[in-house]
Scaffold this motif. Structure first.
Motif, PDB file in Angstrom:
ATOM      1  N   GLU A 296       0.835  -1.200   0.000  1.00 28.11           N
ATOM      2  CA  GLU A 296       0.000   0.000   0.000  1.00 28.11           C
ATOM      3  C   GLU A 296       0.874   1.255   0.000  1.00 28.11           C
ATOM      4  O   GLU A 296       2.025   1.211   0.417  1.00 28.11           O
TER       5      GLU A 296
ATOM      6  N   TYR B   4       0.954   5.371   1.248  1.00 24.55           N
ATOM      7  CA  TYR B   4       0.371   6.367   2.159  1.00 24.55           C
ATOM      8  C   TYR B   4       1.022   7.722   1.926  1.00 24.55           C
ATOM      9  O   TYR B   4       2.211   7.794   1.603  1.00 24.55           O
TER      10      TYR B   4
ATOM     11  N   LYS C 162       5.763   3.899   0.548  1.00 30.23           N
ATOM     12  CA  LYS C 162       5.303   2.668  -0.116  1.00 30.23           C
ATOM     13  C   LYS C 162       5.699   1.494   0.764  1.00 30.23           C
ATOM     14  O   LYS C 162       6.887   1.269   1.002  1.00 30.23           O
TER      15      LYS C 162
ATOM     16  N   LEU D  23      -1.424  -0.044   8.039  1.00 26.56           N
ATOM     17  CA  LEU D  23      -1.213  -1.318   7.355  1.00 26.56           C
ATOM     18  C   LEU D  23      -1.264  -2.492   8.337  1.00 26.56           C
ATOM     19  O   LEU D  23      -1.775  -3.572   8.009  1.00 26.56           O
TER      20      LEU D  23
ATOM     21  N   THR E  45      -4.802  -3.302   8.837  1.00 21.58           N
ATOM     22  CA  THR E  45      -5.342  -3.909   7.628  1.00 21.58           C
ATOM     23  C   THR E  45      -4.912  -5.371   7.501  1.00 21.58           C
ATOM     24  O   THR E  45      -5.722  -6.258   7.203  1.00 21.58           O
TER      25      THR E  45
ATOM     26  N   ARG F  97      -5.931   6.880   3.038  1.00 21.50           N
ATOM     27  CA  ARG F  97      -4.478   6.728   3.007  1.00 21.50           C
ATOM     28  C   ARG F  97      -3.743   8.041   2.767  1.00 21.50           C
ATOM     29  O   ARG F  97      -2.545   8.041   2.549  1.00 21.50           O
TER      30      ARG F  97
END
Ligand code: FES
Ligand code: FES
Lengths: 153, 783
Positions: free
Chosen positions: B186, B188, B300, B381, B384, B761
């Motif tokens: 992901e 951010y 990243k 994250l 998640t 994000r």
């Protein structure tokens, strides 16, 4: 240049002011009252608050020339006879950190307690909403004001 | 261990001063009639060559003393990387950069004259985004980067916009991902932020007729400032002893008053105006654009976990928008590049923390020093990925939490810490397992959790020192050079000296520093001052105590081992009748039978340097050094109420636990938690810095850049102190000031997800953004 007369912290003063000078500039630079602080110079932060005939005002937004004949109280005036209950509570609850906002905050709280000796938490929040404090998270300020009202009883 | 003053919430010793209006801040000092005022002419271009500057009209104005430009001061400065000039030389690199200065008799004249200065620019391409600045062919902000002096642990890449690249490598990343059952990737984003201390920067320079330079400055770093002034102005023949920095009370710092920014200007101007004092005070607008801002981030992340919840690998790439000059900000990049695993045990790690030049204002230290930005992505994250494998997110964090003796990403053993205790206490305080349903159908409720950690980011030789001097009545002056920027430093140092010497803290005076008289202190930053300066103060007090005992032994022949201090007197274990009040001899000496006196004024001194610290890690892996002295850890959780129509959010309850090692003054720590949390929550919910496409900040004031008011305080704040001692801390203490902000962003982001099933994000998470996200989902939420 104009002549004005004011009562500053119970003392009568006469002085010359420029037509474009703010009350904050005059208090700090001509009258040596350093407790009102300049945090924004445009009415946003409340750190320059003083009492004008008992009402708290932002001295950066007021022209000194408009103050002819008025009574002004700064934190110096409030502190002259020692710490009052409110100030003691501020120390007890660490209601300041850097302390830069403290003069303005205490002026606003003084005005509030005068008009409303036993304010609710919401009334306190409302009364302080024009005083920015970046350090304390405000909660300790609320605590001190609530405690000061209890002491007053 | 029973202490008399340590661990007690003694009232702040600066209380009376600060609530009576007596406290003197930089702008309050009187300089008399020979004070001059400087007004700065700032760049209107984000990137341009300066073709010409015409100062002639300004110079003619009555009351103008002199006009200065870059030609007058071809001096470079910078704390970690010397990439900045007092005034722009041949080019400007951000809107707001100082190009010239008018010095005049009054501020009004200076302002009027400033408007008469004409500057001709030749525009250069502008790069406002770090990802663009990294692209091939991007315009170079600093073509001479390769020649810039910098600390040896920075790695600039010449012919690019990369000012520093911190690489950390541990284990085998590929194998780590191969071992994982679930892999998530992901991105951010975190924008820039402003400190918004209520006091703006002010500095007054005076170069007297004897050739010595004094600077009064609203500073967190008086000694570092003296050092940088002396270095930068050395071509004028100034040496360190000729430069003096006096720091009065500071109206908030939060990192913004660390190092040197605008203070160099009046310091330099003064050297050309012998005999005058020259004052420069930033307006609120200048404060926004020409001090440090918090660096922007694109992060990243790629994480691998097993179905049992074990993290196997983390690849964390962080690209920092560091602005036009990185002289301080590059160290934020460095610090996070070493620590971007968060407080987790992760065997296979790759971190790239890349410091990128852009045409925005210089980035620098801001409470949290990059960790807030890093934790927003990582802790979002973590939630998640825990959800993904169907594990409770707190259980997941507990399972992977870094414990004493585990290794950090750069291979050093983790210090003792109370992370698990913090997790459990926060979980309990927030009633984590209780399901929340709002009674109001228009509102959704969510819970958010986050861990945090942070180490002080300092050069390996950052040190502290202290002098302690007794007065006739056994009161004490503690002479130190840390700054009380609001955290309560002076009070805590007094408590430490009080404990050792058995003198009550209210008999100890601590003043703000003057580099001529107060001993060296690196800077008041990094949340290291309680730990570092505290150690120096403790040693100074012990030094004084040893002198006292040696003297008493010499005069009364009592064994030193049997002497102790209690209630401001020397007492003896073996002779209970012995009771020698400090005030009877502490300055004037002890009278003996023959009429002579023994002893004399007692003065203590102490010094502390962490001699195990080292920045000598391998540039490719960061293995091999000992860059961080220790980490402070903690956990936070909150309950968020969201209006499903407007997106407006309210924090109903928040708990934050922090491992202070030893809480020297618990109330002050609670005050830090309350204040720091609100500052953190503000960066998520309210503050939103907007630049136009020319690099101009659109909201440099408190009307348009909103910081919280008394109306925005969470309903309930639960500060929790955990105490697992730091072996080399004074009484076990560690710093906590910055950490209080760290969990704010991920707590909110995780709570928004919990309430609505929406994962945001990009910070800030404003009401508008949440409302739009709800609309995007067709108004339907899982909340
Ligand atoms: S200085 Fe007057 S309100 Fe900010
Ligand atoms: S105490 Fe620092 S601004 Fe209020």
């Amino acid at each position: 240049m104009a002549k004005i007369r004011i009562t500053l912290n119970k003392e009568k003063r006469r002085l010359d002011v420029e037509t474009n000078e703010t009350l904050l500039e005059v208090l700090r630079d001509k009258l040596g009252m350093k407790s009102p602080k300049c945090g924004c110079d445009r009415g946003d932060c409340g750190s320059c608050a003083v009492l004008l005939s008992g009402k708290s005002v932002r001295s950066c937004l007021i022209l000194a020339i408009e103050c002819d004949g008025v009574e002004i109280t700064t934190l110096e005036g409030i502190s002259q006879d020692g710490m009052n209950k409110l100030q003691e509570a501020f120390i007890e609850f660490s209601s300041f950190q850097c302390g830069y906002c403290a003069p303005g905050v205490i002026i606003s709280a003084t005005e509030l307690l005068k008009a409303n000796p036993h304010p609710s938490l919401d009334e306190i929040k409302e009364a302080l909403s024009g005083n920015l404090c970046r350090c304390t998270g405000y909660t300790p300020i609320f605590d001190a004001i609530l405690a000061a009202t209890k002491k007053e009883k | 261990m029973d202490y008399k003053y340590i661990g007690k919430s003694v009232p702040r010793i600066d209380g009376k001063e600060k609530v009576s209006g007596a406290a003197i801040f930089g702008d309050d000092i009187d300089f008399g009639a020979n004070l001059l005022y400087a007004e700065i002419i700032s760049s209107t271009k984000a990137h341009a060559l300066i073709k010409s500057i015409d100062t002639s009209r300004a110079e003619k104005l009555e009351g103008v003393v002199k006009v200065f430009t870059g030609k007058d001061f071809p001096f470079k400065f910078g704390l970690y990387m010397k990439d900045r000039y007092v005034f722009a030389q041949d080019r400007v690199r951000f809107v707001g950069e100082q190009v010239a200065a008018v010095v005049a008799r009054t501020p009004q004249i200076a302002k009027r004259a400033a408007l008469l200065i004409e500057i001709e620019y030749e525009a250069l391409p502008v790069v406002l985004d770090q990802m663009d600045a990294l692209k091939d062919g991007a315009v170079l902000l600093h073509p001479d980067l390769a020649d810039y002096p910098h600390v040896p642990w920075f790695f600039p890449k010449e012919k690019t916009n990369i000012a520093h690249w911190r690489k950390t490598r541990k284990g085998d990343l590929e194998k780590g991902f191969a071992d994982a059952d679930v892999i998530l990737e992901e991105t951010y984003e975190v924008p820039r932020y402003a400190h918004c201390a209520i006091e703006t920067h002010v500095a007054i320079g005076k170069y007297d007729l004897s050739g010595r330079l004094t600077v009064w400055s609203s500073s967190q770093s008086p000694h570092t400032q003296r050092h940088l002034f002396a270095e930068a102005l050395a071509p004028l023949g100034l040496t360190h002893k000729d430069v003096r920095v006096i720091a009065p009370h500071v109206g908030g710092g939060f990192g913004g008053k660390a190092g040197v920014t605008m203070e160099i200007i009046p310091a330099a101007l003064a050297t050309k105006l012998k005999g005058y004092a020259v004052k420069l005070r930033w307006t609120r607008e200048q404060e926004f654009v020409n001090t440090y801002q918090r660096l922007g981030v694109v992060a990243k992340l790629k994480i691998g976990v097993k179905n049992d919840g074990t993290i196997t690998a983390l690849d964390h790439k962080i690209y920092w928008d560091a602005g036009a000059y990185v002289e301080y900000g590059a160290n934020v990049v460095n610090a996070v590049g070493l620590s971007a695993i968060g407080p987790y045990r992760i065997p296979n790690v790759s971190i790239d923390s890349v410091c990128v030049y852009t045409n925005l204002p210089p980035g620098g230290a801001y409470r949290g020093f990059g960790y807030s930005e890093m934790l927003f992505g990582l802790e979002s994250l973590i939630t998640t990925v825990a959800n993904k494998i169907g594990m409770d997110e707190i259980a997941f964090r507990r399972h992977n939490a870094i414990l004493e003796g585990d290794t950090t990403a750069y291979g050093v053993k983790m210090n003792p810490n109370g992370l698990l205790e913090a997790i459990d206490k926060v979980k309990k305080a927030i009633d984590w397992d209780k399901k929340l349903v709002s009674k109001d159908p228009t509102k959704a409720l969510g819970k958010g959790f986050s861990l945090f950690w942070k180490a002080p980011a300092m050069p390996p030789n950052a040190s502290s020192s202290a002098f302690l001097k007794f007065n006739e009545d056994a009161s004490i002056n503690l002479i130190i050079s840390g700054m009380d920027i609001g955290q309560g430093y002076q009070t805590v140092m007094a408590q430490i000296a009080a404990e050792i010497l058995s003198v009550p803290p209210d008999k100890i005076r601590v003043e703000t520093p003057d580099t001529d008289r107060n001993p060296y202190e690196w800077q008041t930053v990094a949340s290291h001052i309680t730990w570092s300066s505290g150690n120096a103060v403790k040693k100074a007090a012990i030094d004084a105590r040893e002198q006292i005992f040696a003297l008493v032994h010499r005069v009364f022949n009592l064994p030193i081992d049997e002497l102790f201090l209690e209630d401001e007197a020397v007492k003896c274990n073996t002779d209970k009748s012995f009771n020698l009040p400090l005030r009877s001899f502490i300055v004037e000496g002890i009278a003996t039978k023959d009429g002579t006196y023994k002893g004399g004024p007692i003065n203590g001194r102490g010094m502390f340097m962490p001699e195990y610290s080292s920045a000598a890690g391998d540039p490719e892996t960061s293995q091999g050094g000992h860059p961080n002295v220790h980490y402070t850890v903690g956990a936070g959780a909150l309950i968020l109420e969201i209006d499903k129509e407007t997106g407006k959010m309210k924090v109903l309850k928040v708990a934050e636990a922090i491992d202070a090692g030893k809480a020297i003054n618990p109330d002050l720590i609670k005050g830090q938690i309350t204040g720091g949390l609100l500052q953190g929550l503000a960066t998520v919910l309210y503050e939103d810095m907007r630049y136009d496409k020319h690099g101009r900040l659109l909201n440099p004031n408190f009307t348009d850049y909103k910081i919280p008011t008394s109306m925005d305080v969470p309903d309930e704040i639960i500060p929790i102190i955990v105490e697992v001692p730091q072996p080399d801390g004074p009484f076990g203490a560690r710093g906590i000031g910055e950490h209080t902000m760290l969990p704010a962003a991920p707590m909110i982001a995780n709570a928004v997800f919990d309430a609505l099933g929406i994962r945001i994000r990009q910070m800030p998470i404003t009401a508008e953004k949440v409302a739009l996200a709800i609309l995007d989902k067709g108004g339907k939420t899982d909340g």
